[in-house]
Design an enzyme around this catalytic site. Structure first.
Site, short mmCIF file in Angstrom:
data_model
loop_
_atom_site.label_atom_id
_atom_site.label_comp_id
_atom_site.label_asym_id
_atom_site.label_seq_id
_atom_site.Cartn_x
_atom_site.Cartn_y
_atom_site.Cartn_z
N ASP A 196 -1.98 10.69 -2.00
CA ASP A 196 -2.28 9.76 -2.86
C ASP A 196 -2.67 10.43 -4.17
O ASP A 196 -2.42 9.61 -5.13
CB ASP A 196 -3.79 9.03 -2.27
CG ASP A 196 -2.95 7.97 -1.26
OD1 ASP A 196 -2.81 8.57 -0.08
OD2 ASP A 196 -2.74 6.86 -1.43
N ASN A 223 -5.13 12.37 1.08
CA ASN A 223 -4.23 11.53 1.79
C ASN A 223 -5.18 10.72 2.78
O ASN A 223 -6.09 10.87 2.62
CB ASN A 223 -3.19 12.16 2.50
CG ASN A 223 -1.86 11.35 2.99
OD1 ASN A 223 -1.33 10.54 2.43
ND2 ASN A 223 -1.71 11.48 4.17
N LYS A 224 -4.31 9.67 3.30
CA LYS A 224 -5.18 8.93 4.21
C LYS A 224 -6.21 9.65 5.28
O LYS A 224 -5.90 10.70 5.80
CB LYS A 224 -3.98 8.35 5.27
CG LYS A 224 -4.61 7.35 6.24
CD LYS A 224 -5.53 6.24 5.79
CE LYS A 224 -5.01 5.49 4.65
NZ LYS A 224 -5.90 4.58 3.78
N ARG A 253 -7.70 0.11 -6.71
CA ARG A 253 -7.65 1.08 -5.58
C ARG A 253 -7.79 2.41 -6.24
O ARG A 253 -7.11 2.80 -7.29
CB ARG A 253 -6.41 1.21 -4.69
CG ARG A 253 -6.22 -0.15 -3.81
CD ARG A 253 -5.51 0.05 -2.63
NE ARG A 253 -5.94 0.85 -1.84
CZ ARG A 253 -5.56 1.33 -0.61
NH1 ARG A 253 -3.83 1.05 -0.61
NH2 ARG A 253 -5.96 2.18 0.19
N ARG A 295 0.71 -1.22 0.02
CA ARG A 295 0.02 0.06 0.12
C ARG A 295 1.05 1.16 0.04
O ARG A 295 2.03 1.24 0.15
CB ARG A 295 -1.10 -0.21 1.16
CG ARG A 295 -0.89 -0.79 2.48
CD ARG A 295 0.49 -0.25 3.45
NE ARG A 295 0.15 1.24 3.33
CZ ARG A 295 1.26 2.18 3.62
NH1 ARG A 295 2.27 1.97 3.81
NH2 ARG A 295 0.97 3.38 3.66
N GLY A 296 0.24 2.42 0.04
CA GLY A 296 0.87 3.58 -0.44
C GLY A 296 1.06 3.97 -1.87
O GLY A 296 1.31 3.07 -2.36
N ALA A 297 0.62 5.16 -2.13
CA ALA A 297 0.76 5.32 -3.69
C ALA A 297 1.85 4.86 -4.38
O ALA A 297 1.48 4.40 -5.54
CB ALA A 297 0.29 6.88 -3.67
#
Ligand code: MRU
Length: 355
Positions: free
Chosen positions: A240, A250-251, A88, A45-47
């Site tokens: 993201d 973002n998150k 995603r 995970r993580g862009a």
């Protein structure tokens, strides 16, 4: 160096981030479907890491395509791209990486390449290039961003925007922290735990502790109290997707942190490579926000927290409006408001460099 994702002869190797910090287990994914599923399930995970993984998954899928003509390969490849893109929706690096991979086939066709194996080889090379460029981009973000961090600073982070969220090594927001430390500064991190997937508590704490960088974990609802006590010098988060006007997705919870930072006159920085900047998305309102399985909220691992049948929301991201962002730290330099101009200028430098 943390190997978040790696290209091997056997397939795409990934550190299973769902199990950290309790278990350090690597999975070898042997088909593009397995890679797509790993992205969806947040093994990775993580862009930026999602972008790199998608590129590798497509290279792997193409290498297994049995068609003998370029038209066959393209047919299979287009289908694989659709599967990858459906994993995603918010992280634009995913779509950016898929576009880069599509471009390889388009360019080969333009050049009159007829050998299918040659195109498969080019796709693998492009995926490896995307991987290596990401590591370089994070180093550059660290170098530019490190200059903004005062010696002795305590930095608040949200989610995990470190080595684990990228191809490995430095990370984006944590790249800024590492860049400052590599420049000789003393820096400590306070990491929001980041409900519900706990990227801060599990992943940021894990990778910083591994590097002996001082880290303290707080629950998300402690951020305001700690800012009020004067314990935070700046906030650095990843992104993201950054819209053309600088609004940054973002998150979930990042927006709350940005509002609190403004209230306490604390600079709020976003660190991201230009592959996260989406000039075709005008504002944050146009960014698609992923909603994930309710079970991530109702349960911690297999332990149920909420009563049976109760409705929950699980928005995975929120958007921080550009006016709350003091600077956007990219791999090509630091963008300052007005972002519509500064992001366009930095992106133009990148395009000129690429052509
Ligand atoms: O849902 P995740 O864990 O993929 O969300 C990750 C984030 O929000 C990160 O902060 C962002 O992708 C930047 S990573 C360098």
């Amino acid at each position: 160096m943390i190997k978040t994702v790696e290209w091997t002869r056997e397939g795409v190797r990934m550190l299973d981030q769902r199990l950290l910090p309790n278990e350090e287990k690597y999975l070898t994914l042997r088909s593009y479907e397995e890679v797509a599923d790993a992205i969806k399930q947040m093994v990775v995970r993580g862009a930026p890491a999602i972008g790199v993984s998608a590129a590798m998954g497509l290279a792997l899928g193409a290498s297994q395509s049995v068609g003998t003509s370029i038209a066959d390969l393209e047919f299979d490849f287009n289908f694989m791209c659709k599967v990858m893109e459906a994993t995603r929706p918010t992280a634009v690096n995913l779509f950016w990486a898929v576009e880069r991979m599509r471009g390889v086939i388009a360019k080969a066709k333009q050049e009159g390449v007829r050998d299918v194996e040659d195109i498969k080889q080019r796709l693998t090379e492009e995926a490896l290039l995307i991987y290596n460029e990401d590591i370089e981009a994070n180093r550059a973000i660290g170098m530019f961003g490190g200059k903004l961090i005062p010696d002795g600073a305590t930095v608040l982070t949200h989610c995990n925007a470190g080595a684990l969220a990228t191809a490995g090594d430095y990370g984006t927001a944590l790249g800024v922290v590492r860049g400052a430390i590599d420049a000789g500064k003393r820096v400590a991190v306070i990491a929001d735990e980041t409900r519900p997937f706990l990227q801060g508590a599990r992943l940021t704490a894990w990778e910083l502790a591994k590097d002996n960088i001082p880290v303290t974990v707080i629950t998300d609802n402690m951020a305001g109290h700690i800012m009020k006590q004067g314990k935070i010098d700046c906030v650095v988060v990843g992104a993201d997707r950054i819209a053309a006007n600088g609004d940054a997705a973002n998150k979930i919870g990042t927006y709350m942190v940005a509002v609190l930072a403004q209230q306490h006159h604390i600079p709020f920085y976003v660190a991201a490579p230009l592959s996260t900047v989406d000039l075709s998305t005008a504002t944050g309102d146009d960014i698609p926000i992923e909603q994930r399985d309710a079970k991530e909220v109702t349960h911690v691992r297999e332990h149920q927290l909420t009563p049976d049948g109760v409705e929950v929301h699980n928005f995975a991201f929120d958007v921080t409006p550009n006016e709350l962002i003091a600077a956007i730290i990219t791999d090509r330099g630091v963008a300052r408001p007005p972002y519509t101009e500064s992001l366009r200028t930095l992106s133009a430098v990148l395009s000129a460099h690429a052509s």
